[in-house]
Design an enzyme around this catalytic site. Sequence first.
Site, PDB file in Angstrom:
ATOM      1  N   PHE A 192     -28.003  20.065 -17.687  1.00  0.00           N
ATOM      2  CA  PHE A 192     -28.610  21.392 -17.539  1.00  0.00           C
ATOM      3  C   PHE A 192     -27.568  22.376 -17.017  1.00  0.00           C
ATOM      4  O   PHE A 192     -26.976  22.161 -15.963  1.00  0.00           O
ATOM      5  CB  PHE A 192     -29.791  21.309 -16.574  1.00  0.00           C
ATOM      6  CG  PHE A 192     -30.465  22.629 -16.308  1.00  0.00           C
ATOM      7  CD1 PHE A 192     -31.305  23.198 -17.254  1.00  0.00           C
ATOM      8  CD2 PHE A 192     -30.278  23.302 -15.102  1.00  0.00           C
ATOM      9  CE1 PHE A 192     -31.944  24.415 -17.011  1.00  0.00           C
ATOM     10  CE2 PHE A 192     -30.912  24.515 -14.844  1.00  0.00           C
ATOM     11  CZ  PHE A 192     -31.745  25.067 -15.802  1.00  0.00           C
ATOM     12  N   GLY A 193     -27.350  23.451 -17.780  1.00  0.00           N
ATOM     13  CA  GLY A 193     -26.424  24.502 -17.362  1.00  0.00           C
ATOM     14  C   GLY A 193     -27.189  25.761 -16.988  1.00  0.00           C
ATOM     15  O   GLY A 193     -28.178  26.115 -17.644  1.00  0.00           O
ATOM     16  N   TYR A 194     -26.734  26.433 -15.926  1.00  0.00           N
ATOM     17  CA  TYR A 194     -27.404  27.666 -15.482  1.00  0.00           C
ATOM     18  C   TYR A 194     -26.399  28.764 -15.147  1.00  0.00           C
ATOM     19  O   TYR A 194     -26.765  29.871 -14.789  1.00  0.00           O
ATOM     20  CB  TYR A 194     -28.286  27.366 -14.249  1.00  0.00           C
ATOM     21  CG  TYR A 194     -27.481  26.776 -13.102  1.00  0.00           C
ATOM     22  CD1 TYR A 194     -27.286  25.405 -13.002  1.00  0.00           C
ATOM     23  CD2 TYR A 194     -26.869  27.600 -12.168  1.00  0.00           C
ATOM     24  CE1 TYR A 194     -26.513  24.872 -11.989  1.00  0.00           C
ATOM     25  CE2 TYR A 194     -26.098  27.077 -11.160  1.00  0.00           C
ATOM     26  CZ  TYR A 194     -25.922  25.709 -11.067  1.00  0.00           C
ATOM     27  OH  TYR A 194     -25.136  25.184 -10.073  1.00  0.00           O
ATOM     28  N   GLY A 195     -25.090  28.447 -15.230  1.00  0.00           N
ATOM     29  CA  GLY A 195     -24.039  29.435 -14.942  1.00  0.00           C
ATOM     30  C   GLY A 195     -23.109  29.503 -16.141  1.00  0.00           C
ATOM     31  O   GLY A 195     -23.559  29.704 -17.275  1.00  0.00           O
ATOM     32  N   SER A 196     -21.826  29.244 -15.890  1.00  0.00           N
ATOM     33  CA  SER A 196     -20.853  29.363 -16.993  1.00  0.00           C
ATOM     34  C   SER A 196     -21.117  28.355 -18.111  1.00  0.00           C
ATOM     35  O   SER A 196     -20.717  28.586 -19.256  1.00  0.00           O
ATOM     36  CB  SER A 196     -19.424  29.196 -16.461  1.00  0.00           C
ATOM     37  OG  SER A 196     -19.217  27.882 -15.985  1.00  0.00           O
TER      38      SER A 196
ATOM     39  N   GLU B 107     -16.051  21.418 -12.211  1.00  0.00           N
ATOM     40  CA  GLU B 107     -16.971  21.829 -11.137  1.00  0.00           C
ATOM     41  C   GLU B 107     -16.532  21.249  -9.794  1.00  0.00           C
ATOM     42  O   GLU B 107     -17.356  21.024  -8.908  1.00  0.00           O
ATOM     43  CB  GLU B 107     -18.400  21.369 -11.474  1.00  0.00           C
ATOM     44  CG  GLU B 107     -18.929  21.816 -12.827  1.00  0.00           C
ATOM     45  CD  GLU B 107     -19.185  23.326 -12.922  1.00  0.00           C
ATOM     46  OE1 GLU B 107     -19.417  23.962 -11.885  1.00  0.00           O
ATOM     47  OE2 GLU B 107     -19.118  23.860 -14.038  1.00  0.00           O
TER      48      GLU B 107
HETATM   49  C1  SIN Z   1     -23.446  25.684 -14.372  1.00  0.00           C
HETATM   50  O1  SIN Z   1     -23.042  26.518 -15.188  1.00  0.00           O
HETATM   51  O2  SIN Z   1     -24.422  24.962 -14.658  1.00  0.00           O
HETATM   52  C2  SIN Z   1     -22.764  25.458 -13.061  1.00  0.00           C
HETATM   53  C3  SIN Z   1     -22.192  26.680 -12.423  1.00  0.00           C
HETATM   54  C4  SIN Z   1     -21.022  27.296 -13.155  1.00  0.00           C
HETATM   55  O3  SIN Z   1     -20.119  26.565 -13.594  1.00  0.00           O
HETATM   56  O4  SIN Z   1     -20.987  28.526 -13.290  1.00  0.00           O
END
Ligand code: SIN
Length: 174
Positions: free
Chosen positions: A5-9, A84
């Site tokens: 699951f991704g929520y940022g980049s 990360e």
């Molecule tokens: C993500 O994208 O899920 C983690 C946070 C990031 O790398 O910005």
Amino acid sequence: MTWIFGYGSLLWRPAFPYEDRRRAVVRGWRRRFWQASPDHRGVPEAPGRVVTLVEEVGTVCWGTAFLLKEGDRRQVMSELDLREKNGYEPIKVDLEFDDGSVRRGLTYVAGPENPSFIGPAPMQEMIAQIANAVGPSGPNVEYLTRLADTLDDMDVYDEEVHGLREALHARGSN
Ligand code: SIN
């Protein structure tokens, strides 16, 4: 079968192979610009601000779930562990898809005990920090605007992300 699951980049640059991607929601977690970035979107003397997930009852975080290809898990996880590395750890979450089905997945969370967790700050302070930070992955402003634009494409409104983008525009930094 592994869902990430991704929520940022990860939303706009997963940079790993996958065989399916779906919009998903995680309950009880909220996306917050509460993590310092001295390595990607800033430098140690002027760290940027990036998102992490913070536990908050009654809230949700929308993002994208990526289904890894069979046999790729070990390679992808080791690349993500590196990407990360500044405070993020994989944790298990329940991912709810638009059709109502639920799958167990992994997401990278930088918890409150990691040294780069900086927590909240007044909006103008957060904006000033984001506007001034640039790191090896690019300007922090680009991270914020790409995240807001990607959420727009997904039909997702995020009070903090969209509020920060609006404040940035009002400030004339972008
Ligand atoms: C993500 O994208 O899920 C983690 C946070 C990031 O790398 O910005």
